[in-house]
Design a protein around this motif. Structure first.
Motif, short mmCIF file in Angstrom:
data_model
loop_
_atom_site.label_atom_id
_atom_site.label_comp_id
_atom_site.label_asym_id
_atom_site.label_seq_id
_atom_site.Cartn_x
_atom_site.Cartn_y
_atom_site.Cartn_z
N GLU A 43 0.81 -1.11 0.01
CA GLU A 43 -0.16 -0.09 -0.02
C GLU A 43 0.93 1.12 0.03
OE1 GLU A 43 -3.70 1.87 2.44
OE2 GLU A 43 -2.07 1.41 3.59
N THR A 44 0.34 2.51 -0.67
CA THR A 44 0.97 3.74 -0.77
C THR A 44 0.04 4.38 0.11
OG1 THR A 44 -0.21 4.23 -2.48
CG2 THR A 44 2.21 3.46 -2.73
N THR A 45 0.40 5.18 1.02
CA THR A 45 -0.52 6.22 2.02
C THR A 45 -0.44 7.64 1.69
OG1 THR A 45 1.32 6.60 3.42
CG2 THR A 45 0.29 4.46 3.76
N ILE A 46 -1.50 8.40 2.39
CA ILE A 46 -1.71 9.77 2.07
C ILE A 46 -0.62 10.48 2.61
CG2 ILE A 46 -4.11 9.47 1.69
CD1 ILE A 46 -4.68 10.42 4.35
N ASP A 47 0.07 9.70 3.31
CA ASP A 47 1.32 10.62 4.20
C ASP A 47 2.67 10.18 3.53
OD1 ASP A 47 1.28 8.23 5.11
OD2 ASP A 47 1.42 9.11 7.55
N ALA A 48 2.62 9.55 2.20
CA ALA A 48 3.69 9.28 1.30
C ALA A 48 4.65 8.28 1.94
CB ALA A 48 4.54 10.47 1.29
N ARG A 49 3.96 7.14 2.26
CA ARG A 49 4.75 5.96 2.76
C ARG A 49 4.34 4.84 1.96
NH1 ARG A 49 3.67 5.25 8.85
NH2 ARG A 49 1.65 6.21 8.35
N LEU A 50 5.25 3.88 1.59
CA LEU A 50 5.23 2.75 1.01
C LEU A 50 5.21 1.36 2.20
CD1 LEU A 50 4.78 1.21 -1.70
CD2 LEU A 50 7.32 1.10 -1.67
N LEU A 51 4.31 0.47 2.15
CA LEU A 51 4.47 -0.48 3.17
C LEU A 51 3.82 -1.90 2.83
CD1 LEU A 51 1.23 -1.28 4.39
CD2 LEU A 51 1.34 1.22 4.99
N ALA A 52 4.33 -2.94 3.36
CA ALA A 52 4.20 -4.19 3.19
C ALA A 52 3.38 -4.77 4.09
CB ALA A 52 5.35 -4.92 2.57
N LEU A 53 2.41 -5.65 4.01
CA LEU A 53 1.66 -6.34 5.13
C LEU A 53 1.62 -7.89 4.68
CD1 LEU A 53 -1.49 -4.11 5.60
CD2 LEU A 53 0.75 -4.29 7.07
N ASP A 54 1.76 -8.84 5.75
CA ASP A 54 1.29 -10.34 5.39
C ASP A 54 -0.14 -10.34 5.05
OD1 ASP A 54 0.64 -12.94 5.89
OD2 ASP A 54 2.59 -13.14 6.85
N ALA A 55 -0.50 -10.87 3.99
CA ALA A 55 -1.75 -11.02 3.29
C ALA A 55 -2.44 -11.87 4.25
CB ALA A 55 -1.97 -11.43 1.95
N GLU A 56 -1.90 -12.61 4.98
CA GLU A 56 -2.79 -13.72 5.74
C GLU A 56 -3.01 -13.02 7.09
OE1 GLU A 56 -3.47 -16.55 4.77
OE2 GLU A 56 -2.73 -16.54 2.84
N THR A 57 -2.41 -12.25 7.88
CA THR A 57 -2.33 -11.83 9.08
C THR A 57 -2.51 -10.37 9.19
OG1 THR A 57 -0.13 -11.52 9.56
CG2 THR A 57 -0.73 -13.76 9.96
N GLY A 58 -2.30 -9.40 8.21
CA GLY A 58 -2.18 -7.98 8.33
C GLY A 58 -1.24 -7.41 9.21
N LYS A 59 -0.13 -8.24 9.41
CA LYS A 59 0.94 -7.75 10.08
C LYS A 59 2.05 -7.06 9.29
CE LYS A 59 0.33 -10.69 14.11
NZ LYS A 59 0.09 -9.90 15.07
N LEU A 60 2.66 -5.98 9.84
CA LEU A 60 3.87 -5.50 8.64
C LEU A 60 4.74 -6.47 8.70
CD1 LEU A 60 4.29 -2.16 10.44
CD2 LEU A 60 3.78 -2.41 8.20
N CYS A 61 5.38 -6.53 7.09
CA CYS A 61 6.48 -7.38 6.84
C CYS A 61 7.66 -6.59 7.14
CB CYS A 61 6.70 -7.69 5.25
SG CYS A 61 5.03 -8.47 4.64
N GLU A 62 8.58 -6.96 8.47
CA GLU A 62 9.36 -6.06 8.96
C GLU A 62 10.81 -6.25 8.13
OE1 GLU A 62 9.77 -6.14 12.95
OE2 GLU A 62 7.58 -5.91 13.42
N ASP A 63 10.82 -7.19 7.22
CA ASP A 63 11.97 -7.25 6.39
C ASP A 63 11.82 -6.45 5.31
OD1 ASP A 63 10.15 -8.81 5.27
OD2 ASP A 63 11.29 -10.03 4.07
N PHE A 64 10.54 -5.57 5.04
CA PHE A 64 10.54 -4.66 3.94
C PHE A 64 10.75 -3.32 4.45
CE2 PHE A 64 7.81 -1.84 1.56
CZ PHE A 64 7.76 -2.36 0.19
N GLY A 65 11.91 -2.38 3.83
CA GLY A 65 12.24 -1.21 4.39
C GLY A 65 12.68 -1.26 5.63
N ASP A 66 12.04 -0.30 6.37
CA ASP A 66 12.56 -0.06 7.81
C ASP A 66 11.20 -0.45 8.69
OD1 ASP A 66 13.30 0.74 10.24
OD2 ASP A 66 12.95 2.89 9.97
#
Length: 814
Positions: free
Chosen positions: A306-329
C-alpha cells in the motif's frame, strides 16, 4: 361583471406579456453579440399574445399557435430531432398555446363570437396537453447518442481473462488494466435476479474531504481494500466478515485535509515470483544465480502493498495483516526521501500518494500526487521502482533526466523540481518487460510561461520504461504545452489487437481528459490508430508559451466543438442566458488561451473527458467501453492583488488559485445557468462502446439520472436519465455485461455489452465513485463488488458512507 375564467385569462396574459418582454430584451442583447434573432422575434410575439389575452381578443389564440409553429420549425432547423435540445425550445411555447386554447371560449372576435366554442377549444387544449405529456414522458426514457445497430460483437479471443483464474489480483484485474473478467455465471439472461449477498462497513465514513474511490482486490478467499485514511482491511470473500485490519496511522496534512483517498492496494506472491525467477535463470550458471538472488524471507510470502496519503510505502502479510518487517524499515519505506520540501510559506508542494501501486515481477512502481496551481517551485514528479522483498529503491525516472539516466539519486540529493508527475496506476507487459505510465504537466497548470523545455517534452505524455531498471524506451505526448490541467491520469490499457491477416499488434490504449483515445504500439509508441495534428489558437497573453498544433486521435468521445446552438438550459430563458454568456466568452475551439480581459470557455473540461477511473476492454471481442464527463468550464487570469482585494480564497481546485511566482492568478468555474444546470446540451456523461479494430462507436448511452444530484442543495428525486458527469470506471464480463456505479445517482447498473441497455440496477445507500470488480468465491458463486462512500465531491458530509456491497445470484434452491 367578468367571470372568474376571464380574470384568469387576463392574469395569464399579464404573465405572458412580461415574459415576452424579458425574452425580447434578452434577444436584443444576443443580437448585439452576433447571435440568433429567434428570441427577439419570439419574445415580441409572446408579449403581443399576452396583451391580446389581457384584452380577451381572439387573436391571442392564433398568435400563440403561430408562435408554437414558428418555434417548432426553428428548433428542428437548429437541432433536428435531438430530444433534450427540443425540450427548452418548445415546452414554454407549448404551455402558452395550451393555456390560451383553454381560454379560447372567453376570447372574442370583432363580431363578439368566441375564438372557439367550448368543445373544439377543449379538444385543442387536450391535444396540446398530450404533446406536453409526451415531452414529460420522454424525459424518463434514455435517449442514446449513438443507437446500437443490433449486431453482436465478434469473439476473437475466447480464452481472454483466464490467466487471473477466479481472482482479481491487481487494480485493473491484471497488470494490463483491462478490467475484464471471463466469468459468465451472471449474464444477460439472469442478471435481473442479482441480489445483495453481503454488506460490510469499514467504519471510516467518507467525510471531511475523504472519498471512497477504491477498487478492491480478491486473492484466494479474501477481499482486500483500503479506506481514505489508508487503513487496509481484509474480509472473507463469500461472507463479508472481517478477517483483519491494519491502520498505518497516516498523518493528515493541510495539503491532504480535503484530499483523503486510497484507490487501491497491490499484491505480491513471493512463491510465484521465486518460481518465475528460477525459470528465467534456469540456464544461468549456478554461482551467478546464487550471487544475484537474495535470500527469500520465510514470512510474508504473500504481501499486500500500500501507498499512504502521508507518502509511505508499506508491506503487510496478506494472511495476518501484520507488517513485513524485512521490507524497508520494519515494514515501511519513506517515499519523501529525495522529494523537495514545499516552497517556503506554502503547503502546495506536499507530496503524497492516492493511487494503487503497480506490483509486478518483484517491483513496486509508484508515482505521486502534488497540489496544482498554487505556486511555482513545487517538488518534482519522480517515478520510482522498489524491490518488493526488501523495499530497496531500484530506479528513479524523472522528466528532466528522461531517457538519459534512471539511477536513484544518492542520499541527501533531491529530485528535480517542477517536473510533470504521474499520480495514477501504471500498466505492465511481462513479455516486453515494459511498464507504462501517464504524466501530467508542470505546475501551475494554467500559466505556461515558466515551463521548462523538458517539461514541455513530457507534457501529458505516456512513457514506457523497463520495469527492472526504469530505463526509458519511448514516450508519446497526448498534448503539446498543456494550458488546462489536462494531465493524463487513467491507467493505460494493454490489449493485443488482431489484424486482418491473423497477425496481432500489442497496443496500448490511453484515455485522456481531452476525450481523445490514443491507441499506440506498445513496443514503439507509434500510433496504430491515426493521429492528426490540428492547428489551434495561439492568441495568448504576453509571456505565455503555447503550441500551434495539438494531437487528435481518430477515436475520440465527446469532443465536438461547441457552437451557439449547443447552449442549453432547463427553460427557454436560461437557454437564452447561456447563449449570451457563450457569445461573450473567448472561444476559438479547444485550447483557446486564457485572457485577463474576458472569460475563456474550456472544453473539454479539465475534469474530463476521461478521468482517473479509466475504461475497460472486453478482451474477448476488442470492444473498448468507457464512461466520460462532459462538463465545460471557463477561466480567466486575474492579478493576485486584485483577487486578494476581492476576497477570493485560494485553493488548488476551487474557483481561484494564486499561481504564486507567475504574473497571474487564475479564476475559474463551471459553465452553468442561474438555475445551476449546465449551459450546454446533454448528456453530461455517457457510457460508450467502441470497436477498437475499426474505431466505430457501437453505441453510446446517457449514464445516470438527476435523481440524487443536488441543484442548489435540492435533489430532484426523479429518475430522469439525462446523463450526468461520471467518476470511476466500468467492469466488463464474459457474461455480456458492463457494471458501473460511478454515476451521481445512487445505483449500480448492469448494461448489455451489445446494446448499452440497462438490464438491471440496484439501489445503493449512497453514491459511488470507484470501479466494480468481480470474482468467483470458494462457494462457486460469481460476485460483483462495489464500494460506496458517497457521490463525488458533494462538498458536505451529507449522504456519505463506508459500504462494501457484494452482489450474486440467489443460491440454488432459494
Amino acid at each position: 361583471m367578468q367571470s372568474v375564467s376571464s380574470k384568469l385569462a387576463q392574469g395569464a396574459g399579464i404573465l405572458f406579456a412580461l415574459l415576452g418582454v424579458l425574452l425580447a430584451a434578452g434577444g436584443v442583447w444576443l443580437i448585439t453579440l452576433g447571435g440568433s434573432w429567434f428570441y427577439l422575434l419570439a419574445g415580441a410575439v409572446l408579449a403581443a399574445t399576452g396583451v391580446a389575452l389581457v384584452r380577451l381578443r381572439a387573436s391571442a389564440l392564433w398568435m400563440a399557435l403561430g408562435l408554437l409553429l414558428f418555434a417548432a420549425v426553428w428548433a428542428l432547423w437548429e437541432v433536428g430531432l435531438d430530444f433534450w435540445q427540443l425540450v427548452p425550445r418548445l415546452i414554454a411555447f407549448l404551455v402558452v398555446a395550451m393555456v390560451t386554447a383553454a381560454f379560447a371560449p372567453r376570447l372574442h372576435r370583432r363580431d363578439l363570437a368566441p375564438a372557439l366554442r367550448c368543445r373544439p377549444a377543449g379538444a385543442l387544449a387536450g391535444v396540446l396537453a398530450l404533446g406536453l405529456v409526451g415531452f414529460f414522458a420522454g424525459m424518463f426514457v434514455p435517449h442514446p447518442t449513438v443507437e446500437a445497430d443490433g449486431s453482436r460483437a465478434k469473439v476473437t479471443n475466447a480464452a481472454a481473462g483466464q490467466a487471473a483464474g477466479n481472482d482479481w489480483p491487481a487494480y485493473g484485474r491484471t497488470s494490463s488494466g483491462d478490467r475484464y473478467a471471463q466469468f459468465d455465471q451472471i449474464n444477460t439472461t439472469n442478471v435481473k435476479d442479482l441480489q445483495v449477498a453481503w454488506t460490510y462497513r469499514t467504519g471510516d465514513l467518507a467525510i471531511d474531504g475523504a472519498e471512497y474511490q477504491v477498487t478492491p482486490l480478491k486473492i484466494d478467499d479474501t477481499v482486500y481494500l483500503c479506506t481514505p485514511l489508508s487503513k487496509v482491511v481484509a474480509v472473507d470473500a463469500t461472507t463479508g466478515k472481517e478477517k483483519w485490519r491494519f491502520d498505518p496511522k497516516a498523518v493528515v496534512s493541510e495539503s491532504t485535509q480535503g484530499w483523503k483517498r486510497c484507490r487501491g492496494v497491490g499484491y505480491a506472491d513471493l512463491d510465484a515470483l521465486d518460481t518465475a525467477t528460477a525459470a528465467s535463470t534456469a540456464t544461468a550458471p549456478a554461482q551467478a544465480v546464487a550471487a544475484n538472488t537474495p535470500a527469500a524471507p520465510a514470512i510474508c510470502r504473500k504481501r499486500i502493498i500500500e501507498t499512504t496519503i502521508d507518502a509511505r510505502l508499506l508491506a503487510l502479510d496478506a494472511e495476518t495483516g501484520k507488517l513485513c518487517e524485512d521490507f524497508g524499515d520494519k515494514g515501511y519505506v519513506d517515499l519523501g526521501i529525495g522529494i523537495a520540501p514545499a516552497p517556503k510559506d506554502s503547503d502546495a508542494g506536499t507530496y503524497n500518494v492516492t493511487s494503487a501501486p503497480l506490483v509486478a515481477d518483484g517491483v513496486v512502481m509508484v508515482g505521486g500526487r502534488l497540489n496544482d496551481n498554487l505556486t511555482v517551485g513545487e517538488p518534482g514528479g519522480v517515478v520510482r521502482g522498489y524491490d518488493v522483498v526488501t523495499g530497496k529503491i531500484l530506479w528513479a525516472w524523472d522528466a528532466k533526466r528522461g531517457a538519459t539516466d534512471s539511477t536513484p539519486l544518492p542520499e541527501g540529493q533531491l529530485y528535480p523540481l517542477e517536473t510533470p508527475n504521474f499520480w495514477g496506476t501504471a500498466a505492465y507487459d511481462p513479455k516486453l518487460g515494459l511498464a507504462y505510465f501517464p504524466l501530467g504537466n508542470q505546475t501551475p497548470d494554467f500559466w505556461t510561461g515558466n515551463r521548462h523545455d523538458y517539461s514541455d517534452e513530457y507534457t501529458d505524455a505516456v512513457v514506457a520504461v523497463e520495469l527492472k531498471t526504469g530505463k526509458e524506451r519511448w514516450h508519446f505526448r497526448t498534448a503539446n504545452i498543456d494550458q488546462f490541467d489536462y494531465d493524463v491520469s487513467s491507467q493505460p490499457i494493454l490489449y493485443d489487437m488482431p489484424g486482418k491477416n491473423g497477425e496481432t499488434t500489442p497496443v496500448l490504449v490511453q484515455l485522456t481528459k481531452r476525450g481523445q483515445v490514443f491507441v499506440l504500439d506498445r513496443r514503439t509508441g507509434q500510433p496504430v490508430v491515426p493521429v492528426e495534428y490540428r492547428k489551434v489558437s495561439t492568441d495568448a497573453m504576453p509571456g505565455m508559451k503555447v503550441a500551434p498544433t495539438q494531437p487528435h486521435s481518430a477515436i475520440a468521445v465527446g469532443v465536438e466543438p461547441f457552437k451557439e446552438s449547443d447552449m442549453w438550459g432547463a427553460s427557454i430563458f436560461d437557454q437564452l442566458y447561456c447563449r449570451i454568456q457563450f457569445k461573450q466568452m473567448r472561444w476559438e475551439g479547444e485550447f483557446t488561451p486564457l485572457s485577463d480581459k474576458q472569460r475563456t470557455l474550456i472544453y473539454p473540461g479539465y475534469y474530463g473527458g476521461f478521468n482517473w477511473g479509466g475504461g475497460a476492454v472486453d478482451a474477448s471481442t476488442g470492444t473498448l467501453i468507457v464512461n466520460d464527463i462532459r462538463m465545460a468550464q471557463w477561466g480567466r487570469f486575474i492579478k493576485q492583488e486584485e483577487a486578494k482585494r476581492i476576497g477570493y480564497k485560494p485553493s488548488t481546485e476551487g474557483e481561484y488559485s494564486t499561481q504564486t511566482g507567475t504574473p497571474w492568478g487564475v479564476e475559474r468555474s463551471m459553465f452553468v445557468s442561474p438555475l445551476g444546470v449546465p449551459c450546454f446540451k446533454p448528456p453530461f456523461g455517457t457510457m460508450t462502446a467502441i470497436d477498437l479494430s475499426t474505431g466505430k462507436t457501437r453505441w453510446q448511452v446517457p449514464m445516470g439520472t438527476i435523481k440524487d444530484a443536488p441543484v442548489h442543495g435540492i435533489a430532484p428525486g426523479v429518475d430522469i436519465p439525462l446523463g450526468m458527469p461520471t467518476m470511476g470506471g466500468p467492469l466488463v464480463t464474459k457474461g455480456g455485461l458492463t457494471f458501473f456505479h460511478g454515476s451521481l445517482d445512487y445505483y449500480v447498473r448492469a448494461l448489455d455489452n451489445d446494446t448499452g441497455k440497462v438490464l438491471w440496477q440496484g439501489r445503493l445507500p449512497v453514491g459511488g465513485q470507484g470501479a466494480p470488480m468481480s470474482y468467483v468465491g470458494k462457494d462457486g458463486r460469481q460476485y460483483v463488488v462495489v464500494v460506496a462512500g458517497g457521490a463525488t465531491r458533494t462538498g458536505t458530509n451529507d449522504n456519505r458512507g463506508d459500504y462494501v456491497i457484494a452482489y450474486a445470484l440467489p443460491k440454488a434452491g432459494k
